[in-house]
Design a protein around this motif. Structure first.
Motif, PDB file in Angstrom:
ATOM      1  N   SER A  71       0.855  -1.177   0.000  1.00 43.39           N
ATOM      2  CA  SER A  71       0.000   0.000   0.000  1.00 43.39           C
ATOM      3  C   SER A  71       0.896   1.234   0.000  1.00 43.39           C
ATOM      4  O   SER A  71       2.119   1.129   0.108  1.00 43.39           O
ATOM      5  CB  SER A  71      -0.883   0.005   1.251  1.00 43.39           C
ATOM      6  OG  SER A  71      -0.064   0.132   2.412  1.00 43.39           O
ATOM      7  N   PHE A  72       0.289   2.412  -0.076  1.00 40.81           N
ATOM      8  CA  PHE A  72       1.092   3.630   0.052  1.00 40.81           C
ATOM      9  C   PHE A  72       1.678   3.752   1.455  1.00 40.81           C
ATOM     10  O   PHE A  72       2.726   4.368   1.653  1.00 40.81           O
ATOM     11  CB  PHE A  72       0.257   4.866  -0.289  1.00 40.81           C
ATOM     12  CG  PHE A  72       0.470   5.352  -1.696  1.00 40.81           C
ATOM     13  CD1 PHE A  72       1.673   5.917  -2.068  1.00 40.81           C
ATOM     14  CD2 PHE A  72      -0.535   5.218  -2.650  1.00 40.81           C
ATOM     15  CE1 PHE A  72       1.882   6.362  -3.371  1.00 40.81           C
ATOM     16  CE2 PHE A  72      -0.337   5.656  -3.945  1.00 40.81           C
ATOM     17  CZ  PHE A  72       0.877   6.228  -4.323  1.00 40.81           C
ATOM     18  N   THR A  73       1.021   3.145   2.438  1.00 42.87           N
ATOM     19  CA  THR A  73       1.572   3.159   3.798  1.00 42.87           C
ATOM     20  C   THR A  73       2.887   2.386   3.856  1.00 42.87           C
ATOM     21  O   THR A  73       3.872   2.858   4.428  1.00 42.87           O
ATOM     22  CB  THR A  73       0.575   2.553   4.795  1.00 42.87           C
ATOM     23  OG1 THR A  73      -0.599   3.375   4.845  1.00 42.87           O
ATOM     24  CG2 THR A  73       1.167   2.476   6.188  1.00 42.87           C
ATOM     25  N   THR A  74       2.915   1.195   3.256  1.00 46.63           N
ATOM     26  CA  THR A  74       4.157   0.418   3.266  1.00 46.63           C
ATOM     27  C   THR A  74       5.226   1.080   2.395  1.00 46.63           C
ATOM     28  O   THR A  74       6.404   1.047   2.726  1.00 46.63           O
ATOM     29  CB  THR A  74       3.916  -1.028   2.799  1.00 46.63           C
ATOM     30  OG1 THR A  74       3.245  -1.020   1.531  1.00 46.63           O
ATOM     31  CG2 THR A  74       3.048  -1.785   3.793  1.00 46.63           C
ATOM     32  N   LEU A  75       4.810   1.691   1.286  1.00 48.53           N
ATOM     33  CA  LEU A  75       5.777   2.403   0.455  1.00 48.53           C
ATOM     34  C   LEU A  75       6.348   3.604   1.206  1.00 48.53           C
ATOM     35  O   LEU A  75       7.544   3.896   1.119  1.00 48.53           O
ATOM     36  CB  LEU A  75       5.127   2.866  -0.849  1.00 48.53           C
ATOM     37  CG  LEU A  75       6.064   3.663  -1.765  1.00 48.53           C
ATOM     38  CD1 LEU A  75       5.964   3.181  -3.201  1.00 48.53           C
ATOM     39  CD2 LEU A  75       5.762   5.155  -1.704  1.00 48.53           C
ATOM     40  N   THR A  76       5.504   4.292   1.980  1.00 49.91           N
ATOM     41  CA  THR A  76       5.975   5.422   2.783  1.00 49.91           C
ATOM     42  C   THR A  76       7.037   4.965   3.768  1.00 49.91           C
ATOM     43  O   THR A  76       8.064   5.631   3.963  1.00 49.91           O
ATOM     44  CB  THR A  76       4.808   6.073   3.538  1.00 49.91           C
ATOM     45  OG1 THR A  76       3.857   6.570   2.593  1.00 49.91           O
ATOM     46  CG2 THR A  76       5.289   7.222   4.408  1.00 49.91           C
ATOM     47  N   HIS A  77       6.811   3.817   4.366  1.00 46.70           N
ATOM     48  CA  HIS A  77       7.779   3.277   5.328  1.00 46.70           C
ATOM     49  C   HIS A  77       9.130   3.025   4.663  1.00 46.70           C
ATOM     50  O   HIS A  77      10.160   3.528   5.119  1.00 46.70           O
ATOM     51  CB  HIS A  77       7.235   1.992   5.936  1.00 46.70           C
ATOM     52  CG  HIS A  77       8.269   1.195   6.672  1.00 46.70           C
ATOM     53  ND1 HIS A  77       8.865   1.632   7.823  1.00 46.70           N
ATOM     54  CD2 HIS A  77       8.831  -0.008   6.391  1.00 46.70           C
ATOM     55  CE1 HIS A  77       9.753   0.735   8.227  1.00 46.70           C
ATOM     56  NE2 HIS A  77       9.741  -0.267   7.371  1.00 46.70           N
ATOM     57  N   ARG A  78       9.128   2.260   3.575  1.00 49.06           N
ATOM     58  CA  ARG A  78      10.423   1.899   2.982  1.00 49.06           C
ATOM     59  C   ARG A  78      11.082   3.096   2.302  1.00 49.06           C
ATOM     60  O   ARG A  78      12.316   3.205   2.294  1.00 49.06           O
ATOM     61  CB  ARG A  78      10.287   0.720   2.036  1.00 49.06           C
ATOM     62  CG  ARG A  78       9.446   0.895   0.798  1.00 49.06           C
ATOM     63  CD  ARG A  78       9.619  -0.342  -0.088  1.00 49.06           C
ATOM     64  NE  ARG A  78       8.653  -0.452  -1.159  1.00 49.06           N
ATOM     65  CZ  ARG A  78       8.756   0.178  -2.337  1.00 49.06           C
ATOM     66  NH1 ARG A  78       9.768   0.988  -2.566  1.00 49.06           N
ATOM     67  NH2 ARG A  78       7.840  -0.010  -3.269  1.00 49.06           N
ATOM     68  N   SER A  79      10.306   4.023   1.752  1.00 45.10           N
ATOM     69  CA  SER A  79      10.897   5.220   1.162  1.00 45.10           C
ATOM     70  C   SER A  79      11.541   6.086   2.243  1.00 45.10           C
ATOM     71  O   SER A  79      12.625   6.651   2.041  1.00 45.10           O
ATOM     72  CB  SER A  79       9.835   6.037   0.417  1.00 45.10           C
ATOM     73  OG  SER A  79       9.286   5.308  -0.655  1.00 45.10           O
ATOM     74  N   GLY A  80      10.861   6.176   3.396  1.00 44.26           N
ATOM     75  CA  GLY A  80      11.418   6.945   4.500  1.00 44.26           C
ATOM     76  C   GLY A  80      12.682   6.328   5.049  1.00 44.26           C
ATOM     77  O   GLY A  80      13.640   7.036   5.394  1.00 44.26           O
TER      78      GLY A  80
END
Length: 379
Positions: free
Chosen positions: A298-307
């Motif tokens: 999800s965008f939540t998991t993408l936000t985590h790994r991008s951060g």
């Protein structure tokens, strides 16, 4: 899917060596909510011993919650992070048994280590000080009532928006600048088809290669880029290599910069997804936690790994200008985090192929967006 936890740990000693204690928190990686805390006064010890004890306590707390979880450990101790990552040798006899004990809690493949600045480790630091204060008063540390869980759109605290500020104070030193370049066109780009990390991994088209060369010329003319970091996808590596050749630099690959996995939507246009998966598309547009049909992200998991990827780059290249070659979703996410904008802000940004964005990050956590969707080098 296995659960994912974030462990933040710290330790301190008043005297080094002196009265010491540790603190650790476990967060749910998808919500950022603190789900476990640990702290203890450990008597007379050094800072490093206390930090290792905090790490062990945090890992054990996460293991108690789910022994099969994937764990991202974040600490402001460069020593512990580098030693546990296997990049530095452990020479001190007090550290060796503690590191060995930490490695027994989870299988090594389930744990990753990331250095973070001290100001991003405030919860673990607070707990360590609470434990030392309790020890000084002759009592055991007891947990306090936790605040309510964050709202869904707040997501992960570590990749959260850096602090706002009109201008950074002069004594914060040179900021780290991330110049973010979207890859050049592929055959799918002009057709506006979903092309993520779960598809065919297309290469640059002839026009895409031309765009990469124009970006390389423009960045070489500016003469400020000191390092190049790329997503592992073929189109980003080809774009990054074009710039790196011109600048005489090597390309470092960072997996966290890859595009979102679009699952069954890979290769489809927006209209085709709307026709074939209307309910899933509506859910995806309405919530950062929703996943494309058949996707694990999800965008939540993408936000985590991008951060996490961002924090790794900031730690590796402090005060430098780094070219980050990535995709639409990770770049939009890093921009919106820098602005402190809500998750749905990513749907209000346009990023053209081979466009440039730039964000500066200061030592106190401030961020400043300096450039968005610049395509002047392509005209």
């Amino acid at each position: 899917m296995a659960r994912r936890f974030i462990v933040e740990a710290d330790g301190g000693s008043r005297g080094n060596p002196g009265p010491a204690g540790y603190g650790a928190v476990v967060r749910d990686a998808d919500t950022g909510m603190i789900i476990a805390e640990a702290a203890e006064f450990i008597g007379h010890a050094t800072n490093n011993v206390a930090e290792y004890r905090g790490l062990i306590a945090g890992l054990r707390a996460a293991h108690d919650l789910d022994p099969d979880a994937a764990v991202d450990v974040r600490m402001d101790s460069k020593l512990v992070v580098e030693q546990m990552s296997g990049r530095w040798k452990i020479k001190h006899p007090d550290m060796q048994p503690l590191a060995a004990e930490a490695r027994t809690v989870f299988p090594r493949a389930q744990v990753a280590y990331t250095w973070i600045p001290r100001e991003r480790n405030k919860d673990a630091d607070r707990l360590a000080n609470e434990a030392m204060d309790a020890g000084k008063a002759g009592r055991a540390w007891e947990p306090k009532a936790r605040p309510a869980a964050p709202a869904a759109e707040e997501e992960l605290p570590a990749p959260a928006a850096p602090k706002a500020g009109w201008a950074a104070p002069a004594d914060l030193g040179t900021p780290t600048t991330l110049v973010m370049l979207r890859h050049g066109e592929t055959a799918l780009t002009p057709q506006k088809r979903f092309s993520g990390s779960g598809g065919t991994d297309p290469e640059l088209s002839e026009k895409g290669r031309w765009q990469a060369e124009r970006a390389a010329e423009a960045l070489a003319a500016r003469g400020t880029v000191q390092a190049v970091v790329s997503s592992p996808m073929q189109r980003t590596r080809q774009t990054a290599e074009a710039v790196a050749r011109r600048l005489g630099l090597e390309v470092r690959i960072e997996d966290g910069l890859r595009e979102l996995d679009f699952g069954a939507w890979e290769g489809l246009t927006f209209a085709e997804v709307q026709q074939q998966y209307p309910e899933d598309l509506d859910a995806w547009l309405g919530s950062a936690k929703a996943r494309p049909t058949g996707s694990s992200e999800s965008f939540t998991t993408l936000t985590h790994r991008s951060g996490v990827a961002r924090d790794k780059i900031l730690a590796r290249y402090p005060g430098k200008t780094v070219l980050v070659v990535s995709h639409v979703s990770p770049i939009k996410t890093l921009v919106r985090l820098a602005l402190g904008a809500p998750p749905d802000a990513v749907y209000r940004m346009e990023l053209s192929a081979a466009s440039l964005c730039a964000v500066q990050y200061y030592a106190d956590g401030n961020a400043s967006l300096r450039l968005l969707n610049d395509t002047s080098h392509l005209r």
